[in-house]
Design a protein around this motif. Structure first.
Motif, PDB file in Angstrom:
ATOM      1  N   GLY A  24      -8.180  -3.017 -10.772  1.00 48.31           N
ATOM      2  CA  GLY A  24      -6.529  -3.052 -10.686  1.00 48.31           C
ATOM      3  C   GLY A  24      -6.276  -4.345  -9.894  1.00 48.31           C
ATOM      4  N   ARG A  25      -5.993  -3.907  -8.190  1.00 48.26           N
ATOM      5  CA  ARG A  25      -5.861  -5.010  -7.081  1.00 48.26           C
ATOM      6  C   ARG A  25      -6.269  -6.095  -7.649  1.00 48.26           C
ATOM      7  NH1 ARG A  25      -7.024  -1.757  -2.746  1.00 48.26           N
ATOM      8  NH2 ARG A  25      -8.733  -3.601  -2.408  1.00 48.26           N
ATOM      9  N   SER A  56       1.065  -1.216  -0.470  1.00 47.34           N
ATOM     10  CA  SER A  56       0.033   0.221  -0.036  1.00 47.34           C
ATOM     11  C   SER A  56       0.852   1.410   0.215  1.00 47.34           C
ATOM     12  CB  SER A  56      -1.100   0.193   1.116  1.00 47.34           C
ATOM     13  OG  SER A  56      -1.709   1.104   1.174  1.00 47.34           O
ATOM     14  N   PRO A  57       0.312   2.317  -1.040  1.00 47.57           N
ATOM     15  CA  PRO A  57      -0.780   2.376  -1.706  1.00 47.57           C
ATOM     16  C   PRO A  57      -0.422   1.708  -3.114  1.00 47.57           C
ATOM     17  CG  PRO A  57       0.837   4.428  -1.543  1.00 47.57           C
ATOM     18  CD  PRO A  57       1.458   3.603  -0.679  1.00 47.57           C
ATOM     19  N   TYR A  58       0.512   0.964  -2.962  1.00 49.16           N
ATOM     20  CA  TYR A  58       0.543  -0.045  -4.333  1.00 49.16           C
ATOM     21  C   TYR A  58       0.736   0.956  -5.859  1.00 49.16           C
ATOM     22  CZ  TYR A  58      -1.623  -3.111  -1.483  1.00 49.16           C
ATOM     23  OH  TYR A  58      -2.633  -3.144  -0.414  1.00 49.16           O
ATOM     24  N   LYS A  92      -3.421   4.198 -12.358  1.00 46.66           N
ATOM     25  CA  LYS A  92      -3.375   5.065 -12.462  1.00 46.66           C
ATOM     26  C   LYS A  92      -2.567   6.556 -12.485  1.00 46.66           C
ATOM     27  CE  LYS A  92      -5.716   6.120  -8.362  1.00 46.66           C
ATOM     28  NZ  LYS A  92      -7.154   6.733  -7.720  1.00 46.66           N
ATOM     29  N   ARG A  93      -2.318   7.259 -13.104  1.00 42.35           N
ATOM     30  CA  ARG A  93      -1.539   7.612 -13.017  1.00 42.35           C
ATOM     31  C   ARG A  93      -1.882   9.401 -11.965  1.00 42.35           C
ATOM     32  NH1 ARG A  93      -0.500   7.188 -18.645  1.00 42.35           N
ATOM     33  NH2 ARG A  93       1.489   6.777 -19.630  1.00 42.35           N
ATOM     34  N   ASP A 144       7.438  14.176  -4.613  1.00 39.07           N
ATOM     35  CA  ASP A 144       9.218  14.149  -4.636  1.00 39.07           C
ATOM     36  C   ASP A 144       9.927  14.899  -6.049  1.00 39.07           C
ATOM     37  OD1 ASP A 144       8.582  13.339  -1.694  1.00 39.07           O
ATOM     38  OD2 ASP A 144       8.690  11.301  -2.448  1.00 39.07           O
ATOM     39  N   ASP A 145       8.794  15.324  -7.039  1.00 40.97           N
ATOM     40  CA  ASP A 145       9.302  15.604  -8.148  1.00 40.97           C
ATOM     41  C   ASP A 145       7.985  15.815  -8.949  1.00 40.97           C
ATOM     42  OD1 ASP A 145      10.746  15.603 -10.896  1.00 40.97           O
ATOM     43  OD2 ASP A 145      11.368  13.460 -11.180  1.00 40.97           O
ATOM     44  N   ARG A 146       8.348  17.196  -9.454  1.00 41.04           N
ATOM     45  CA  ARG A 146       7.111  18.178  -9.670  1.00 41.04           C
ATOM     46  C   ARG A 146       7.364  17.885 -11.707  1.00 41.04           C
ATOM     47  NH1 ARG A 146       8.100  24.283 -10.329  1.00 41.04           N
ATOM     48  NH2 ARG A 146       9.728  23.916 -11.738  1.00 41.04           N
ATOM     49  N   ARG A 147       7.867  16.838 -11.880  1.00 38.81           N
ATOM     50  CA  ARG A 147       8.111  16.171 -13.733  1.00 38.81           C
ATOM     51  C   ARG A 147       7.385  15.053 -13.574  1.00 38.81           C
ATOM     52  NH1 ARG A 147      13.507  17.102 -16.089  1.00 38.81           N
ATOM     53  NH2 ARG A 147      14.172  16.573 -13.934  1.00 38.81           N
ATOM     54  N   GLY A 148       7.747  14.550 -12.466  1.00 40.65           N
ATOM     55  CA  GLY A 148       7.430  12.742 -12.435  1.00 40.65           C
ATOM     56  C   GLY A 148       6.286  12.314 -12.241  1.00 40.65           C
ATOM     57  N   VAL A 149       5.401  11.317 -12.101  1.00 46.35           N
ATOM     58  CA  VAL A 149       4.600  11.036 -12.593  1.00 46.35           C
ATOM     59  C   VAL A 149       5.042   9.573 -11.349  1.00 46.35           C
ATOM     60  CG1 VAL A 149       3.860  11.353 -14.060  1.00 46.35           C
ATOM     61  CG2 VAL A 149       4.590   9.227 -14.459  1.00 46.35           C
ATOM     62  N   LEU A 150       3.759   8.714 -10.506  1.00 44.41           N
ATOM     63  CA  LEU A 150       3.436   7.811 -10.014  1.00 44.41           C
ATOM     64  C   LEU A 150       2.339   7.071 -10.570  1.00 44.41           C
ATOM     65  CD1 LEU A 150       4.249   8.666  -6.502  1.00 44.41           C
ATOM     66  CD2 LEU A 150       6.112   7.339  -8.430  1.00 44.41           C
ATOM     67  N   VAL A 151       2.646   5.650 -10.413  1.00 40.70           N
ATOM     68  CA  VAL A 151       1.816   4.762 -11.761  1.00 40.70           C
ATOM     69  C   VAL A 151       0.496   3.494 -10.287  1.00 40.70           C
ATOM     70  CG1 VAL A 151       0.842   3.007 -12.902  1.00 40.70           C
ATOM     71  CG2 VAL A 151       2.738   4.362 -13.667  1.00 40.70           C
ATOM     72  N   ARG A 152      -0.147   3.862  -9.991  1.00 44.53           N
ATOM     73  CA  ARG A 152      -0.635   2.985  -9.007  1.00 44.53           C
ATOM     74  C   ARG A 152      -2.213   2.386  -9.691  1.00 44.53           C
ATOM     75  NH1 ARG A 152      -3.237   7.173  -4.315  1.00 44.53           N
ATOM     76  NH2 ARG A 152      -0.948   7.500  -3.555  1.00 44.53           N
TER      77      ARG A 152
END
Length: 164
Positions: A119-120, A66-68, A100-101, A106-114
């Motif tokens: 999906g879970r 979590s949060p995957y 979802k993106r 922590d990084d203005r230009r970055g994304v996380l994939v959740r």
């Protein structure tokens, strides 16, 4: 109990007695088993509407806890595909509502994939299905034999894993 590899090895020993074909007795069986395993995995994933690559991405996120969520770079490391391939995969999984993106705090230009809830759930169901198929493949071996085989295969695979 004779199998196809025994027949193959016997034929090579007859035709090429000058060669030590002993490695075929192990590695041809591993290769054949890999093909059977691939088919079983594809079947298990298809039962849950997933392709093998979708399962790989979803379960990488699921294993993260979590949060995957992971960055695309972390997903690249875990799934061993190129950046362009991963972008395409994330796009397709997003379109299916399985991930979802999100902006990376922590990084203005970055994304996380959740992983989404759907999906879970799909990852969990597909994993349970896969394990049922794999248990059936191993049913001829006792738990001790499975443990011994795992140790021997680990010994063979370890140099490849540490090289990469």
């Amino acid at each position: 109990m004779e199998d196809e590899v025994d027949r193959l090895v016997a034929a090579w020993r007859r035709e090429r007695p000058d060669l030590d074909v002993g490695p075929l007795e192990v590695l041809s069986r591993v290769s054949r088993l890999a093909r059977h395993l691939d088919r079983a995995r594809r079947t298990a994933f298809a039962e849950h509407g997933l392709e093998p690559w979708e399962f790989d991405v979803l379960t990488a996120l699921r294993r993260a806890g979590s949060p995957y969520q992971l960055s695309p770079g972390q997903l690249l490391t875990q799934t061993l595909v190129t950046s362009g391939t991963m972008t395409n995969r994330i796009d397709r999984l997003t379109g299916k509502g399985l991930v979802k993106r999100l902006p990376d705090p922590d990084d203005r230009r970055g994304v996380l994939v959740r992983l989404t809830d759907d999906g879970r759930d799909r990852a969990d169901q597909a994993l349970a299905g896969l394990l049922a198929h794999e248990r059936a493949l191993l049913a001829e071996l006792s738990p001790d034999q499975q443990h011994d085989l795992a140790a021997l295969l680990r010994q063979l695979v370890a140099p490849f894993d540490s090289a990469g």
